[in-house]
Write a protein that holds these residues in place. Sequence first.
Motif, PDB file in Angstrom:
ATOM      1  N   THR A 175     -65.069   3.458  14.730  1.00 58.56           N
ATOM      2  CA  THR A 175     -65.123   2.007  14.843  1.00 58.56           C
ATOM      3  C   THR A 175     -66.538   1.562  14.576  1.00 58.56           C
ATOM      4  OG1 THR A 175     -65.671   2.140  17.146  1.00 58.56           O
ATOM      5  CG2 THR A 175     -63.348   1.860  16.607  1.00 58.56           C
ATOM      6  N   PRO A 176     -66.669   0.341  14.079  1.00 58.38           N
ATOM      7  CA  PRO A 176     -68.012  -0.109  13.713  1.00 58.38           C
ATOM      8  C   PRO A 176     -68.955  -0.113  14.906  1.00 58.38           C
ATOM      9  CG  PRO A 176     -66.316  -1.631  12.944  1.00 58.38           C
ATOM     10  CD  PRO A 176     -65.643  -0.648  13.813  1.00 58.38           C
ATOM     11  N   GLU A 187     -57.744   5.784  22.996  1.00 61.65           N
ATOM     12  CA  GLU A 187     -58.839   4.873  22.740  1.00 61.65           C
ATOM     13  C   GLU A 187     -58.745   4.317  21.333  1.00 61.65           C
ATOM     14  OE1 GLU A 187     -61.915   7.415  24.033  1.00 61.65           O
ATOM     15  OE2 GLU A 187     -63.343   5.810  23.640  1.00 61.65           O
ATOM     16  N   GLU A 188     -58.438   5.203  20.394  1.00 59.07           N
ATOM     17  CA  GLU A 188     -58.351   4.786  19.002  1.00 59.07           C
ATOM     18  C   GLU A 188     -57.258   3.740  18.825  1.00 59.07           C
ATOM     19  OE1 GLU A 188     -59.988   8.792  16.810  1.00 59.07           O
ATOM     20  OE2 GLU A 188     -57.867   8.640  17.282  1.00 59.07           O
ATOM     21  N   ALA A 189     -56.139   3.966  19.533  1.00 55.89           N
ATOM     22  CA  ALA A 189     -55.046   2.996  19.458  1.00 55.89           C
ATOM     23  C   ALA A 189     -55.492   1.628  19.963  1.00 55.89           C
ATOM     24  CB  ALA A 189     -53.860   3.503  20.274  1.00 55.89           C
ATOM     25  N   ALA A 190     -56.228   1.642  21.064  1.00 55.53           N
ATOM     26  CA  ALA A 190     -56.715   0.389  21.639  1.00 55.53           C
ATOM     27  C   ALA A 190     -57.648  -0.320  20.678  1.00 55.53           C
ATOM     28  CB  ALA A 190     -57.425   0.659  22.965  1.00 55.53           C
ATOM     29  N   LEU A 191     -58.469   0.487  19.984  1.00 51.28           N
ATOM     30  CA  LEU A 191     -59.432  -0.109  19.053  1.00 51.28           C
ATOM     31  C   LEU A 191     -58.718  -0.719  17.856  1.00 51.28           C
ATOM     32  CD1 LEU A 191     -62.080   2.696  19.326  1.00 51.28           C
ATOM     33  CD2 LEU A 191     -62.342   0.346  20.121  1.00 51.28           C
ATOM     34  N   ILE A 192     -57.669  -0.016  17.411  1.00 56.01           N
ATOM     35  CA  ILE A 192     -56.907  -0.538  16.281  1.00 56.01           C
ATOM     36  C   ILE A 192     -56.236  -1.845  16.676  1.00 56.01           C
ATOM     37  CG2 ILE A 192     -54.843  -0.121  14.859  1.00 56.01           C
ATOM     38  CD1 ILE A 192     -55.809   2.884  14.909  1.00 56.01           C
ATOM     39  N   ASP A 193     -55.790  -1.920  17.948  1.00 56.43           N
ATOM     40  CA  ASP A 193     -55.177  -3.156  18.433  1.00 56.43           C
ATOM     41  C   ASP A 193     -56.188  -4.266  18.657  1.00 56.43           C
ATOM     42  OD1 ASP A 193     -52.801  -1.923  18.335  1.00 56.43           O
ATOM     43  OD2 ASP A 193     -52.622  -1.536  20.482  1.00 56.43           O
ATOM     44  N   GLY A 194     -57.440  -4.016  18.359  1.00 54.65           N
ATOM     45  CA  GLY A 194     -58.421  -5.086  18.394  1.00 54.65           C
ATOM     46  C   GLY A 194     -59.327  -5.142  19.595  1.00 54.65           C
ATOM     47  N   CYS A 195     -59.346  -4.095  20.419  1.00 49.55           N
ATOM     48  CA  CYS A 195     -60.275  -4.062  21.544  1.00 49.55           C
ATOM     49  C   CYS A 195     -61.684  -3.763  21.022  1.00 49.55           C
ATOM     50  CB  CYS A 195     -59.913  -2.958  22.524  1.00 49.55           C
ATOM     51  SG  CYS A 195     -58.546  -3.343  23.590  1.00 49.55           S
ATOM     52  N   THR A 196     -62.680  -4.278  21.734  1.00 52.15           N
ATOM     53  CA  THR A 196     -64.031  -3.820  21.443  1.00 52.15           C
ATOM     54  C   THR A 196     -64.227  -2.488  22.190  1.00 52.15           C
ATOM     55  OG1 THR A 196     -65.021  -4.845  23.379  1.00 52.15           O
ATOM     56  CG2 THR A 196     -64.833  -6.215  21.404  1.00 52.15           C
ATOM     57  N   PRO A 197     -65.198  -1.702  21.767  1.00 50.81           N
ATOM     58  CA  PRO A 197     -65.392  -0.404  22.428  1.00 50.81           C
ATOM     59  C   PRO A 197     -65.557  -0.521  23.939  1.00 50.81           C
ATOM     60  CG  PRO A 197     -66.828  -0.604  20.517  1.00 50.81           C
ATOM     61  CD  PRO A 197     -66.145  -1.910  20.683  1.00 50.81           C
TER      62      PRO A 197
END
Lengths: 306, 281
Positions: A19-20, B175-185
Amino acid sequence: MIEVTSLESQPHIRVGTVTPGMRTKWFPFWLLLPSIVVLLALQVGPTLYSFYLSTTRMRQGVVTDVGLENYGRILNMPSFREALRLTLIYAGSYVILTVLLGLLIALLLNRRFKFTGIYLVLIFFPWVISDVVAGTMWRWLWQPTYGLIQNWVTANLPAFGEHIYTTAGGAMFIVVMAAVWRGLAFTTLVCLGALQTVPIETLESAALDGAGRFRRFFRVILPQIRPTLMVMVLLASIQAINSVGLIFSITNGGPGGATKTAAFFLLETGWRNGDFGRGAAASVILFFINLALTLVYLRLMGRERK
Amino acid sequence: MHFVNSKLTKRFDLISTHVILGGFALFALFPIVYTLMTSFKNETEVLTRPPTFFPSTLVTEGYEVVFNSEMVRYYIPNSIFNSMVSSVVVVVLASLAGYTFTRYKFRGSRALELAILGLMMIPGLTNLIPLYRIASELRALNSNIFIVAVYTAGGLPFAIWIIRSFFETIPIELEEAALIDGCTPIQALRMVIMPLAAPGLLAGFLLMFVDTWNEFLAALVLLSGNARTVTVGMYDFQSSFEIAYHVWTAACILIMLPVIVLFIGLRKQFFEAMLAGALKG
């Protein structure tokens, strides 16, 4: 763990997620920074400072550099040598007793009869109690005039004397006993954890081959749990060498210095008597004893792996 | 894990196991129970020969003395403050560090991790004299903030070790799934990872709380007067109340009560964390 090499050409950064926001070079650094600052300031710093302090002497607020004089003084003090001898007795008996008894309890718990789980919880009570509180309780039980255990001993085992608490050997015995009381839970739990990693199939096939109880223990179980036992011996030694709360609250070093271990000597010299130089020198000596134990252990572990 | 030869052997094993383990449990509980009994005796009954086990009448004289002393007025509140604050801070810092060590590999990350774990081998004792000097230079003697910082540094390496092992069990795909769904880290960390790691964080908090509540040496060296904690207060009781054992034991009971209750309530997490920490070595 999955590791995805970053698409951008950052040669030594490999991130786990793509992620960025998390790909920035400094993100992990910011997460670690608070821990690193705290540890540098209050763990590494003081240790280095104790090396420096050990080469100084303070008189009426004036600090002078005395080189290694403090070390020479301390090592020649009969009271420090005696303290080292007492540390060996205290730590040695603590380690032997907690490890052997802990192993025994763990072997019994590992038979997994019904209702034995409750024993583990009960044996853990002493472990969550502070050493000063534990010391007060044991001191009360051995109190020469009104103590419950002392009175029982006086009535039933008169050969041991009527004032065990006030004799040199007796005081050490009481302190070790209290330490074992508190420490047993830890060795039990570690042994139990190790025993549960021994595959039951191995034990079953050993039993089918006609190996009896003792043979199974010494030939199958013991070799398997040996690495864990070694970790435990090391941790228990370090615990015993550096813990002094029980001694403070049970005997305060007495009678006549019979329970003044090296740890007690350190606090008495460096803090009670305000002799920072010598106290720091004692700290550094103890630090190297701990380091030596750790290195011996790492070496043994290395050999075990081969 | 027993290999039964006959019914008789099995019965013998069962009985001997309970007898021996029961004996050890008795050894563990006996001083605690006797302390509880003593705390409800009065001054004359404590000083009788031969001593009795049970109090003839339940009196709360000892507790009254403790409740009217600095113990309840200052030491217990101080200990609650020190233990709460340092445990929370340690858990927050350790989860950030534990998260980083399980999710990022960079040059020297393994070495850094080992160095932090290696700090566990520095005993708190050998740092006391320098810490005392530092505190007096900074005029931070008797400061609860300073001792909280000392406790934080002391507990951090072990907490990182424990909490890290819990993070390791959480799959990175979540975590990756959450990020793909638009969460910030940070959102992913807070809303996906943290809830899953909660048992580990709770265990880390518990171990830290028990440790700081019981800590004696640093508190003895760094604190005096009304800044003292329960353990140092206990030590002082021994000189201020000569041999008033009903008072001493009442104080003992009050001091051990919170950690025993906490231990009983969270014993499952406690054993899980202990085993995770103890066995990874």
